[in-house]
Write a protein that holds these residues in place. Structure first.
Motif, mmCIF file in Angstrom:
data_model
loop_
_atom_site.group_PDB
_atom_site.id
_atom_site.type_symbol
_atom_site.label_atom_id
_atom_site.label_comp_id
_atom_site.label_asym_id
_atom_site.label_seq_id
_atom_site.Cartn_x
_atom_site.Cartn_y
_atom_site.Cartn_z
ATOM 1 N N ASP A 1 0.830 -1.208 0.000
ATOM 2 C CA ASP A 1 0.000 0.000 0.000
ATOM 3 C C ASP A 1 0.866 1.262 0.000
ATOM 4 O O ASP A 1 0.540 2.253 -0.658
ATOM 5 N N ALA A 2 1.977 1.209 0.721
ATOM 6 C CA ALA A 2 2.845 2.384 0.818
ATOM 7 C C ALA A 2 3.525 2.700 -0.512
ATOM 8 O O ALA A 2 3.750 3.872 -0.845
ATOM 9 N N TYR A 3 3.856 1.654 -1.279
ATOM 10 C CA TYR A 3 4.569 1.858 -2.542
ATOM 11 C C TYR A 3 3.648 1.847 -3.755
ATOM 12 O O TYR A 3 4.121 1.903 -4.891
ATOM 13 N N ALA A 4 2.342 1.788 -3.519
ATOM 14 C CA ALA A 4 1.398 1.686 -4.639
ATOM 15 C C ALA A 4 1.468 2.900 -5.558
ATOM 16 O O ALA A 4 1.475 2.765 -6.789
ATOM 17 N N ALA A 5 1.517 4.082 -4.978
ATOM 18 C CA ALA A 5 1.502 5.300 -5.798
ATOM 19 C C ALA A 5 2.745 5.414 -6.674
ATOM 20 O O ALA A 5 2.681 5.888 -7.813
ATOM 21 N N SER B 80 3.065 1.429 -8.926
ATOM 22 C CA SER B 80 1.880 0.681 -9.356
ATOM 23 C C SER B 80 1.959 0.213 -10.804
ATOM 24 O O SER B 80 1.313 -0.764 -11.180
ATOM 25 N N GLY B 81 2.749 0.875 -11.633
ATOM 26 C CA GLY B 81 2.827 0.492 -13.036
ATOM 27 C C GLY B 81 3.922 -0.499 -13.363
ATOM 28 O O GLY B 81 4.024 -0.951 -14.509
ATOM 29 N N THR B 82 4.723 -0.876 -12.379
ATOM 30 C CA THR B 82 5.843 -1.777 -12.638
ATOM 31 C C THR B 82 5.392 -3.234 -12.623
ATOM 32 O O THR B 82 4.381 -3.585 -12.010
ATOM 33 N N ARG B 83 6.188 -4.062 -13.296
ATOM 34 C CA ARG B 83 5.827 -5.476 -13.405
ATOM 35 C C ARG B 83 5.942 -6.191 -12.063
ATOM 36 O O ARG B 83 5.082 -6.995 -11.701
ATOM 37 N N TRP B 84 7.011 -5.892 -11.318
ATOM 38 C CA TRP B 84 7.204 -6.595 -10.046
ATOM 39 C C TRP B 84 6.115 -6.239 -9.045
ATOM 40 O O TRP B 84 5.664 -7.092 -8.277
ATOM 41 N N PHE B 85 5.653 -4.979 -9.091
ATOM 42 C CA PHE B 85 4.593 -4.586 -8.166
ATOM 43 C C PHE B 85 3.281 -5.277 -8.536
ATOM 44 O O PHE B 85 2.523 -5.707 -7.653
#
Length: 216
Positions: free
Chosen positions: A37-41, A44-49
């Motif tokens: 949730d903290a790194y979503a912003a 969010s567009g990366t493959r690993w996420f």
């Protein structure tokens, strides 16, 4: 994937030491969900996420504490383990749940749900034994899957196509119940019965052959 994880934990004996098995899953939820949730912003567009987010959904990490609560309530009902440890585990699981959902759920609602489930487990809610509610409990898992993933989408589409909100809601409810009935009786129950038969055969093969009684 969540249920595959449970099977793996069962096979390695972690569910016998259930505080280790469920504690590990709750710890994973407590760490993974807030981090994502903290790194979503930012990511969010990366493959690993996207991969990690998919694993989060597949493993039901947001709901692991609720499964833990249900399991520990069952342990209390069956007299397995020390009662105070199981109750402490329930409190910890509630804390984990409210920690990872960022306060979206009211703690009072969680307490009421746990209380209601406990009363039902001990047969203190005769009102819930009426036939329509018993049948709803039979299709509850399929209904849970259908109403959130398909029912809400259908309601959204119908509403945006000009159909009044109330009518859209009723149509989505009818659709979700109908689909849940089909899934339960045509997919879930046949698979469950097949797995139960396979498990029975497996247990039968593993049991040592009984030694014939000596004839005097």
């Amino acid at each position: 994937m969540f249920y595959i994880t449970l099977v793996v934990l069962f096979k390695i004996g972690a569910l016998r030491r259930y505080f280790i098995g469920w504690g590990t899953l709750c710890a994973l939820s407590l760490v993974a969900c807030p981090l994502l949730d903290a790194y979503a912003a930012e990511y969010s567009g990366t493959r690993w996420f996207s991969l990690l987010s998919s694993l989060r959904l597949l493993m039901l990490l947001d709901f692991v504490p609720l499964f833990t609560i249900g399991f520990l309530l069952y342990m209390i009902k069956t007299g397995t383990g020390k009662r105070w440890q199981n109750m402490l585990g329930i409190l910890i699981a509630c804390g984990v749940f409210h920690s990872i959902d960022h306060g979206k759920h009211n703690p009072i609602a969680t307490v009421l749900i746990v209380t209601l489930v406990t009363l039902c487990a001990y047969g203190k809610m005769p009102l819930l034994r009426i036939r329509p509610l018993i049948y709803i409990s039979t299709i509850s898992y399929a209904l849970y899957l259908c109403h959130n993933n398909l029912g809400c989408i259908l309601m959204y589409r119908l509403n945006h196509s000009g159909i009044p909100a109330n009518i859209s809601f009723l149509m989505a409810v009818a659709f979700s119940f109908s689909l849940a009935i089909i899934v339960t009786h045509r997919i879930e129950q046949p698979i469950t019965n097949a797995l139960r038969k396979l498990w029975t055969r497996y247990r039968t093969k593993r049991e040592p052959d009984s030694v014939p009684a000596a004839i005097s």
